[in-house]
Design an enzyme around this catalytic site. Structure first.
Site, PDB file in Angstrom:
ATOM      1  N   ASP A  11     -16.739  19.077 -41.594  1.00 22.69           N
ATOM      2  CA  ASP A  11     -15.795  18.464 -41.772  1.00 22.69           C
ATOM      3  C   ASP A  11     -16.317  17.078 -42.530  1.00 22.69           C
ATOM      4  O   ASP A  11     -17.402  16.703 -41.806  1.00 22.69           O
ATOM      5  CB  ASP A  11     -14.615  18.184 -41.201  1.00 22.69           C
ATOM      6  CG  ASP A  11     -13.397  17.178 -41.752  1.00 22.69           C
ATOM      7  OD1 ASP A  11     -12.956  17.364 -42.841  1.00 22.69           O
ATOM      8  OD2 ASP A  11     -13.127  16.297 -41.098  1.00 22.69           O
ATOM      9  N   ASP A  13     -14.661  13.682 -43.651  1.00 20.25           N
ATOM     10  CA  ASP A  13     -13.755  12.382 -43.250  1.00 20.25           C
ATOM     11  C   ASP A  13     -13.603  12.471 -41.702  1.00 20.25           C
ATOM     12  O   ASP A  13     -12.970  13.333 -41.197  1.00 20.25           O
ATOM     13  CB  ASP A  13     -12.425  12.079 -43.899  1.00 20.25           C
ATOM     14  CG  ASP A  13     -12.571  12.063 -45.497  1.00 20.25           C
ATOM     15  OD1 ASP A  13     -13.458  11.223 -45.816  1.00 20.25           O
ATOM     16  OD2 ASP A  13     -12.338  13.006 -46.239  1.00 20.25           O
ATOM     17  N   GLY A  48      -7.130  15.714 -42.647  1.00 18.44           N
ATOM     18  CA  GLY A  48      -7.255  16.920 -42.992  1.00 18.44           C
ATOM     19  C   GLY A  48      -6.820  17.737 -44.102  1.00 18.44           C
ATOM     20  O   GLY A  48      -7.198  18.541 -44.782  1.00 18.44           O
ATOM     21  N   LYS A 119     -11.327  15.518 -52.634  1.00 18.68           N
ATOM     22  CA  LYS A 119     -11.990  15.733 -53.888  1.00 18.68           C
ATOM     23  C   LYS A 119     -12.813  14.619 -54.242  1.00 18.68           C
ATOM     24  O   LYS A 119     -13.459  14.636 -55.449  1.00 18.68           O
ATOM     25  CB  LYS A 119     -10.734  15.717 -54.908  1.00 18.68           C
ATOM     26  CG  LYS A 119      -9.743  16.825 -54.737  1.00 18.68           C
ATOM     27  CD  LYS A 119      -8.790  16.780 -56.006  1.00 18.68           C
ATOM     28  CE  LYS A 119      -7.978  18.279 -55.871  1.00 18.68           C
ATOM     29  NZ  LYS A 119      -7.129  18.414 -56.831  1.00 18.68           N
ATOM     30  N   ASN A 120     -13.083  13.880 -53.311  1.00 17.82           N
ATOM     31  CA  ASN A 120     -14.149  12.716 -53.413  1.00 17.82           C
ATOM     32  C   ASN A 120     -15.424  13.152 -52.514  1.00 17.82           C
ATOM     33  O   ASN A 120     -16.282  12.226 -52.405  1.00 17.82           O
ATOM     34  CB  ASN A 120     -13.713  11.516 -53.149  1.00 17.82           C
ATOM     35  CG  ASN A 120     -12.550  10.863 -53.806  1.00 17.82           C
ATOM     36  OD1 ASN A 120     -12.735  10.846 -55.176  1.00 17.82           O
ATOM     37  ND2 ASN A 120     -11.521  10.637 -53.195  1.00 17.82           N
ATOM     38  N   ASP A 172     -12.193  16.875 -36.912  1.00 23.47           N
ATOM     39  CA  ASP A 172     -11.613  15.665 -36.013  1.00 23.47           C
ATOM     40  C   ASP A 172     -10.025  15.808 -36.463  1.00 23.47           C
ATOM     41  O   ASP A 172      -9.409  14.977 -35.942  1.00 23.47           O
ATOM     42  CB  ASP A 172     -12.093  14.460 -36.682  1.00 23.47           C
ATOM     43  CG  ASP A 172     -11.693  14.182 -38.267  1.00 23.47           C
ATOM     44  OD1 ASP A 172     -11.570  15.095 -38.883  1.00 23.47           O
ATOM     45  OD2 ASP A 172     -10.988  13.099 -38.399  1.00 23.47           O
TER      46      ASP A 172
HETATM   47  C1  G6P Z   1      -9.514  14.442 -46.048  1.00 24.16           C
HETATM   48  C2  G6P Z   1      -9.121  13.609 -44.951  1.00 24.16           C
HETATM   49  C3  G6P Z   1      -7.576  13.082 -45.715  1.00 24.16           C
HETATM   50  C4  G6P Z   1      -7.655  12.996 -46.944  1.00 24.16           C
HETATM   51  C5  G6P Z   1      -7.966  14.326 -47.707  1.00 24.16           C
HETATM   52  C6  G6P Z   1      -7.909  14.431 -49.455  1.00 24.16           C
HETATM   53  O1  G6P Z   1      -9.927  15.928 -45.475  1.00 24.16           O
HETATM   54  O2  G6P Z   1      -9.000  13.695 -43.606  1.00 24.16           O
HETATM   55  O3  G6P Z   1      -7.273  11.972 -45.088  1.00 24.16           O
HETATM   56  O4  G6P Z   1      -6.311  12.735 -47.613  1.00 24.16           O
HETATM   57  O5  G6P Z   1      -9.306  14.700 -47.293  1.00 24.16           O
HETATM   58  O6  G6P Z   1      -8.767  13.358 -49.982  1.00 24.16           O
HETATM   59  P1  G6P Z   1      -8.916  12.853 -51.345  1.00 24.16           P
HETATM   60  O7  G6P Z   1     -10.385  12.004 -51.405  1.00 24.16           O
HETATM   61  O8  G6P Z   1      -9.186  14.135 -52.187  1.00 24.16           O
HETATM   62  O9  G6P Z   1      -7.828  12.084 -51.393  1.00 24.16           O
HETATM   63 MG    MG Z   2     -11.532  15.176 -41.099  1.00 20.33          MG
END
Ligand code: G6P
Ligand code: MG
Length: 215
Positions: A11, A13, A48, A119-120, A172
């Protein structure tokens, strides 16, 4: 102990990088616009899951409904808050043990993938300058069913040419552990003691991971 491991799926983040706090602050700013109280405990439920599902959960928490236009505008704003806060992100934001595990895994011929709802993800991996360690990246742009559905990890394994029982997923978040278990993967929880009862093994950070146990 499963000694058949040929691939590691991470994963992003909260496992590879410290961005969970940035997501929290961005959601806190968004909740403030809505007038919905939101703290770190509430944020646990968002870890997540996708951006769209996160905003739906915040609205549920606040028992609020908003127009589709406002919904989309808040998604845009949340991402703007988030991206502004990670402009300076670099290798110093990697979590403990990440770089050495990626190097050891690559050296030993294990495949590595990223399986993220974000998406980032590709943008962040390029800022961190660690994309080259991964043969596969699956992120929020690539899946139809976000975590806790196992699609992101199943795609990751398939693209590595492996089956789930040959892969470890590092997570996590509760939603990510559910996704990994539903897909038939070995799930290792990292840096979130609340996961302890739901994972195959728990580690405070990736420095504690011993590849020899599995591969
Ligand atoms: C991750 C994080 C989330 C987040 C999600 C979408 O898995 O754990 O906290 O909101 O991705 O992320 P984004 O960058 O697309 O908003
Ligand atoms: Mg995570």
């Amino acid at each position: 102990m499963n000694k058949q491991i040929k691939g590691l799926i991470f994963d992003l983040d909260g496992v590879l990088v410290t961005t969970e706090h940035n997501h929290f602050i961005a959601w806190k700013n968004t909740s403030d616009i809505l007038g919905i109280p939101f703290d770190e405990e509430d944020n646990e439920q968002l870890k997540g899951i996708s951006r769209v599902d996160s905003l739906k959960k915040i609205l549920e928490m606040g028992k609020k409904t908003i127009s589709e236009e406002m919904f989309n505008e808040l998604l845009r704003k949340k991402n703007e808050f988030y991206l502004n806060s990670i402009q300076e992100i670099n290798q110093s934001n990697l979590l403990p043990g990440v770089l050495s595990l990626l190097q050891t895994a690559n050296f030993n011929g294990l495949k590595c993938a990223v399986g993220s709802s974000s998406k980032n993800a590709r943008f962040i991996l390029s800022k961190l300058q660690i994309e080259n360690y991964f043969s596969v990246i699956v992120d929020g742009n690539d899946v139809s069913f976000p975590k806790p559905h196992p699609e992101v990890f199943i795609r990751g394994a398939e693209l590595m040419g492996l089956i789930p029982s040959e892969c470890i997923v590092f997570e996590d978040a509760q939603s990510g552990v559910q996704a990994a278990k539903a897909g038939g993967f070995t799930a290792i929880g990292v840096g979130n003691p609340a996961l302890m009862d739901f994972v195959d093994s728990y580690l405070p950070n990736l420095n504690e991971f011993s590849l020899e146990e599995y591969a």
